[in-house]
Design an enzyme around this catalytic site. Structure first.
Site, short mmCIF file in Angstrom:
data_model
loop_
_atom_site.label_atom_id
_atom_site.label_comp_id
_atom_site.label_asym_id
_atom_site.label_seq_id
_atom_site.Cartn_x
_atom_site.Cartn_y
_atom_site.Cartn_z
NE ARG A 1 -71.60 -98.65 -3.36
CZ ARG A 1 -71.99 -97.38 -3.36
NH1 ARG A 1 -71.96 -96.66 -4.47
NH2 ARG A 1 -72.37 -96.79 -2.24
CG ASP A 2 -69.50 -94.17 -2.69
OD1 ASP A 2 -69.05 -93.46 -3.61
OD2 ASP A 2 -70.53 -93.86 -2.05
CG HIS B 1 -68.53 -93.79 -8.00
ND1 HIS B 1 -69.19 -93.97 -9.19
CD2 HIS B 1 -69.39 -94.19 -7.02
CE1 HIS B 1 -70.40 -94.46 -8.95
NE2 HIS B 1 -70.55 -94.60 -7.65
CG HIS C 1 -70.80 -88.81 -0.74
ND1 HIS C 1 -69.77 -89.25 -1.55
CD2 HIS C 1 -71.74 -89.78 -0.78
CE1 HIS C 1 -70.08 -90.44 -2.04
NE2 HIS C 1 -71.28 -90.78 -1.59
CE1 TYR D 1 -76.38 -90.82 -6.62
CE2 TYR D 1 -75.31 -91.26 -8.72
CZ TYR D 1 -75.89 -91.71 -7.55
OH TYR D 1 -75.98 -93.07 -7.32
#
Length: 349
Positions: free
Chosen positions: A15-16, A19, A200, A289
């Site tokens: 999912r992440d 990106h 992160h 972000y």
């Protein structure tokens, strides 16, 4: 201090990690990664477009497959882990949640900006009615105080969330700031409500912040193979597990299986290295972000403005997730500023 209970290991590679490759996992790649994670006994595997259910769009980028195609393929091969997904109210709908549940999702993380928990009520309540493991996900948690963040967490708990996350979307939190947020959570949440950490790595603190979270009562840890995720990536799963192992923590996973999956399956897919570098460090420094990275780099190439300058200006303007369309506006504003100060045409040929 760590309470000795088994940590809940939540993988976000599918999912992440979307990106990092512009949401382009093939079905075969997703299945291979999921099988390796399942064999290594992680507790859940999050699957969706990087921006959650229904994220595939002009604003966020189109996925190689639909959410349901990825979810169904992964769910069909799992024997241990549960399938999780992400839903951002305003992007994903209750209908999308119903469809994901039918496809095999059993955990949903309902994500809002850190001061907008009130928009999650409908989705959290609906997930509980479906019998799902329901998580509140407070993004950009560095942008408000620990006390206000805890108040937002309490709202999500009141709506029915069984676990609330500190989500360091910008990779901007220090270790003390992480500790302060978990202490604030514990002051207001019910003892039975779990807490989670989503780190992160933009300031190279992804693993350290996850360790601090556990030391302050955190129950669930998000991480990804080879750190595959937005910006400089998430806490690298294999590194966190190695550290947890050395500390004697109960994680229940196969470290060497995770190490092999990270290097053999995930790292070769990175068309842009997932690491701390000039641009990703700017994300953490400016508190931006993390998924803005690839969009800012595209704007940089198009308009001839340094990606770092774009990212720092986005941070100065306190832009948040969902404002990806403003990245081009910022680049054009920086061109105008350069024209005024240098008298040049501004746009690269």
């Amino acid at each position: 201090m760590y309470n000795g209970q088994k940590l809940y290991i939540s993988d976000v590679t599918l999912r992440d990690g979307m990106h990092a490759i512009r949401h382009q996992y093939s079905i075969d790649q997703a299945v291979a990664i999921a099988k390796a994670l399942d064999d290594a006994k992680v507790d859940s595997i999050e699957v969706a477009h990087g921006d959650g259910l229904r994220g595939s769009s002009f604003n966020y980028g189109f996925g190689a497959h639909s959410d349901l195609e990825w979810i169904e393929a992964v769910a069909s091969v799992l024997k241990h882990a549960r399938v999780a997904t992400l839903l951002l109210p305003g992007i994903g709908t209750l209908h999308d949640l119903d469809a994901a549940f039918k496809a095999g999702v059993r955990t949903v993380r309902v994500a809002t900006h850190c001061t907008e928990a009130d928009v999650s009520r409908q989705h959290i309540e609906h997930a509980r009615k479906l019998g799902m493991d329901t998580v509140g996900f407070l993004m950009m948690s560095h942008m408000t105080s620990p006390q206000i963040l805890a108040q937002q967490a309490k709202l999500m708990e009141n709506y029915g969330a069984e676990c609330i996350y500190v989500v360091d979307s910008g990779g901007a939190l220090s270790m003390q700031q992480v500790a302060d947020r978990f202490k604030a959570f514990k002051d207001v949440l019910k003892p039975e409500t779990q807490t989670g950490m989503h780190a992160h790595h933009n300031l190279a603190l992804g693993v350290a912040n996850s360790i601090v979270a556990v030391e302050n009562g955190c129950d669930r840890i998000d991480a990804s193979l080879a750190g595959m995720g937005a910006g400089a990536g998430n806490a690298p799963l294999e590194v966190f597990i190695a550290t947890a192992d050395r500390m004697g923590w109960n994680h229940g996973t196969d470290l060497f299986g995770l190490m092999n999956a990270a290097d053999d399956l995930v790292r070769p897919l990175q068309d842009r290295p997932v690491r701390v570098d000039r641009e990703t460090l700017a994300l953490g420094y400016a508190g931006v972000y993390s998924s803005f990275l690839r969009h800012a780099e595209a704007a940089s190439a198009r308009y001839g403005i340094a990606a770092v300058d774009i990212l720092v200006e986005l941070g100065r303007r306190r832009m948040v997730g969902g404002q990806e369309d403003m990245i081009v506006d910022v680049a054009l504003d920086l061109i105008k500023t350069r024209q005024r100060t240098t008298g040049t045409s501004g746009v690269a040929a």
